[in-house]
Design a protein around this motif. Structure first.
Motif, PDB file in Angstrom:
ATOM      1  N   PRO A 114      -3.998  -6.391  -0.003  1.00  0.00           N
ATOM      2  CA  PRO A 114      -3.799  -5.264   0.922  1.00  0.00           C
ATOM      3  C   PRO A 114      -2.800  -5.566   2.040  1.00  0.00           C
ATOM      4  CG  PRO A 114      -6.132  -5.633   0.503  1.00  0.00           C
ATOM      5  CD  PRO A 114      -5.416  -6.738  -0.178  1.00  0.00           C
ATOM      6  N   ASP A 115      -2.839  -6.779   2.607  1.00  0.00           N
ATOM      7  CA  ASP A 115      -1.920  -7.092   3.711  1.00  0.00           C
ATOM      8  C   ASP A 115      -0.480  -7.142   3.227  1.00  0.00           C
ATOM      9  OD1 ASP A 115      -4.187  -7.269   5.184  1.00  0.00           O
ATOM     10  OD2 ASP A 115      -4.159  -9.462   5.408  1.00  0.00           O
ATOM     11  N   ILE A 128       0.820  -5.699   0.582  1.00  0.00           N
ATOM     12  CA  ILE A 128       1.261  -4.347   0.213  1.00  0.00           C
ATOM     13  C   ILE A 128       1.603  -3.539   1.466  1.00  0.00           C
ATOM     14  CG2 ILE A 128       0.514  -2.158  -0.837  1.00  0.00           C
ATOM     15  CD1 ILE A 128       0.784  -4.147  -3.013  1.00  0.00           C
ATOM     16  N   ALA A 129       0.748  -3.634   2.478  1.00  0.00           N
ATOM     17  CA  ALA A 129       0.986  -2.872   3.715  1.00  0.00           C
ATOM     18  C   ALA A 129       2.289  -3.334   4.373  1.00  0.00           C
ATOM     19  CB  ALA A 129      -0.186  -3.042   4.676  1.00  0.00           C
ATOM     20  N   ARG A 130       2.501  -4.646   4.401  1.00  0.00           N
ATOM     21  CA  ARG A 130       3.728  -5.168   5.007  1.00  0.00           C
ATOM     22  C   ARG A 130       4.966  -4.699   4.217  1.00  0.00           C
ATOM     23  NH1 ARG A 130       6.871  -6.240   9.030  1.00  0.00           N
ATOM     24  NH2 ARG A 130       8.343  -7.929   8.647  1.00  0.00           N
ATOM     25  N   ALA A 135       5.276  -2.069   2.372  1.00  0.00           N
ATOM     26  CA  ALA A 135       5.472  -0.625   2.570  1.00  0.00           C
ATOM     27  C   ALA A 135       6.159  -0.365   3.903  1.00  0.00           C
ATOM     28  CB  ALA A 135       4.136   0.108   2.503  1.00  0.00           C
ATOM     29  N   THR A 136       5.756  -1.106   4.931  1.00  0.00           N
ATOM     30  CA  THR A 136       6.389  -0.946   6.247  1.00  0.00           C
ATOM     31  C   THR A 136       7.872  -1.301   6.174  1.00  0.00           C
ATOM     32  OG1 THR A 136       4.319  -1.452   7.350  1.00  0.00           O
ATOM     33  CG2 THR A 136       6.319  -1.715   8.663  1.00  0.00           C
ATOM     34  N   ARG A 181       9.770   1.446   4.418  1.00  0.00           N
ATOM     35  CA  ARG A 181       9.909   2.636   5.274  1.00  0.00           C
ATOM     36  C   ARG A 181      10.925   2.406   6.388  1.00  0.00           C
ATOM     37  NH1 ARG A 181       5.629   6.405   4.662  1.00  0.00           N
ATOM     38  NH2 ARG A 181       5.907   7.040   6.826  1.00  0.00           N
ATOM     39  N   SER A 203      -0.382  -3.015  -8.644  1.00  0.00           N
ATOM     40  CA  SER A 203       0.087  -3.323  -7.288  1.00  0.00           C
ATOM     41  C   SER A 203       1.330  -2.515  -6.950  1.00  0.00           C
ATOM     42  CB  SER A 203       0.403  -4.817  -7.168  1.00  0.00           C
ATOM     43  OG  SER A 203      -0.695  -5.577  -7.583  1.00  0.00           O
ATOM     44  N   LEU A 238       1.751  -0.005  -3.818  1.00  0.00           N
ATOM     45  CA  LEU A 238       2.882  -0.101  -2.887  1.00  0.00           C
ATOM     46  C   LEU A 238       3.612   1.235  -2.783  1.00  0.00           C
ATOM     47  CD1 LEU A 238       4.919  -1.569  -1.100  1.00  0.00           C
ATOM     48  CD2 LEU A 238       6.013  -2.440  -3.172  1.00  0.00           C
ATOM     49  N   ALA A 250       1.596   3.576  -0.734  1.00  0.00           N
ATOM     50  CA  ALA A 250       1.620   3.221   0.691  1.00  0.00           C
ATOM     51  C   ALA A 250       2.969   3.569   1.314  1.00  0.00           C
ATOM     52  CB  ALA A 250       1.315   1.733   0.863  1.00  0.00           C
ATOM     53  N   ASN A 266       4.835   5.956   0.379  1.00  0.00           N
ATOM     54  CA  ASN A 266       4.752   7.412   0.483  1.00  0.00           C
ATOM     55  C   ASN A 266       6.119   8.097   0.491  1.00  0.00           C
ATOM     56  OD1 ASN A 266       3.431   9.861   0.640  1.00  0.00           O
ATOM     57  ND2 ASN A 266       3.410   9.868   2.881  1.00  0.00           N
TER      58      ASN A 266
END
Ligand code: TXA
Ligand code: MG
Length: 323
Positions: free
Chosen positions: A9-10, A12-14, A16-17, A20, A124, A128, A131, A133
């Motif tokens: 999760p961490d 993937i979140a990183r 995605a950021t 973006r 995964s 991604l 996340a 989006n």
């Protein structure tokens, strides 16, 4: 320093950021690792071409977490729905008419009226994409001319210094790219063989035509398909060092003498900025330039290195005699 992220999760979140924020992030799919960027951000997409060292703007595939997201940027046919139900998530890419109002950058599709879309099978990768989006453009994550990467280590070997991050999603099981099927015409056309077999596709789609020249959607395959390959309506003159009275100017750096109507690719002669604005510029000159009285487009010379090679390639195609 490139960030090597886990598929948790961490990580993937990183990732995605970063996407973006317009950064380049490689991630694994079931076929090969992709070199991802926000498909709606033309500067980020230009950075893909710069990182790969591609001498030409091939149209890129947009990746989505689910089919419904892909239909926001394209107009699916009944056959596209059937193929999506059977093959997505999985190694099939469909080329479809681009939806008016789609936020995908013109550079992503190399200025074409169509868009290639796919939903990859890697779990995964889909997390991604969800996340992030937004559509993610991703060619294979290798330098131009080198073999496609099937692991994070392969990506690092070629692109370590050119990416913000790579997400290690494990080995790519398929190992060859997705099958690319053009559904924008009357009959489906196989543009690139790949992970989804022709036999399996034909079981649903019926007979599929094979494309002529391999892997070059900018080379017209048949006269019937010509209309979908964007070329400006106005004639294009290359390497202009002065604009004639009836010409609109595609400028790179300070405009040359004689310029009236101008589209500026990059005031500061920056090739990445020029690449990001190229297709917008050709379209603007074609419509607005024409409306303002121009009967031709004069293009200033582009330096023949880095992204300049791809810009120049595209301008030469635009200037080539029309069939
Ligand atoms: O397996 C794959 O498809 C990998 C992974 C990362 O998803 N991606 C990939 O992308 O191979 P790329 O950009 O290397 O391949 C894009 C292919 C090219 O053959 C290109 O010519 C074709 O898709 N293509 C893309 N958009 C098109 C369009 N609008 N019309 C015709 N062909 C198109
Ligand atoms: Mg490739």
């Amino acid at each position: 320093m490139i960030e090597i992220l886990s598929a948790g999760p961490d990580g993937i979140a990183r990732a995605a950021t970063l996407l973006r924020d317009g950064r380049l992030v490689a991630f694994g799919t079931e076929t090969v690792y992709g070199l991802g960027a926000d498909a709606t951000n033309s500067a980020a997409v230009a950075a893909i071409f710069a990182a790969k060292g591609r001498p030409r703007f091939n149209p890129l595939i947009c990746h989505y977490p689910v089919a419904a997201a892909a239909w926001e940027d394209t107009i699916p046919t009944a056959l596209a729905h059937a193929l999506a139900a059977a093959f997505w998530p999985g190694p099939l890419t469909m080329v479809l008419p681009r939806r008016a109002g789609s936020a995908v950058a013109l550079l992503t599709g190399a200025g074409l009226e169509t868009l290639a879309v796919r939903v990859p099978a890697n779990r995964s990768a889909r997390l991604l994409l969800a996340a992030a989006n937004r559509p993610i453009a991703a060619p294979s994550a290798n330098l131009s001319g080198q073999v496609s990467p099937a692991s994070a280590a392969h990506v690092l070997a070629g692109l370590r210094d050119r990416l913000a991050a790579v997400v290690d999603t494990g080995p790519s099981e398929v190992g060859v790219e997705s099958t690319v099927l053009d559904l924008s015409g009357a009959t489906p056309v196989l543009l690139r063989p790949g992970g989804a077999t022709l036999e399996a596709l034909e079981a649903i789609a019926g007979p599929i035509l094979r494309a002529g020249p391999p892997d070059d959607p900018l080379a017209p395959r048949s006269p019937g398909q010509l209309a979908s390959h964007y070329a400006p309506a106005l004639p294009v003159r290359l390497d202009a060092t002065a604009a004639l009275p009836d010409e609109a100017l595609l400028a790179f750096g300070p405009p040359c003498p004689g310029a009236g109507t101008v589209f500026q690719l990059s005031e500061r002669s920056d090739l990445a900025e020029a690449a990001a604005r190229l297709f917008e510029g050709l379209r603007w000159l074609d419509s607005e330039g024409h409306r303002l009285g121009a009967r031709a487009i004069a293009a200033m010379p582009i330096p023949p290195h880095g992204l300049g090679l791809a810009i120049d390639d595209r301008l030469r195609r635009a200037a080539a005699p029309r069939v």
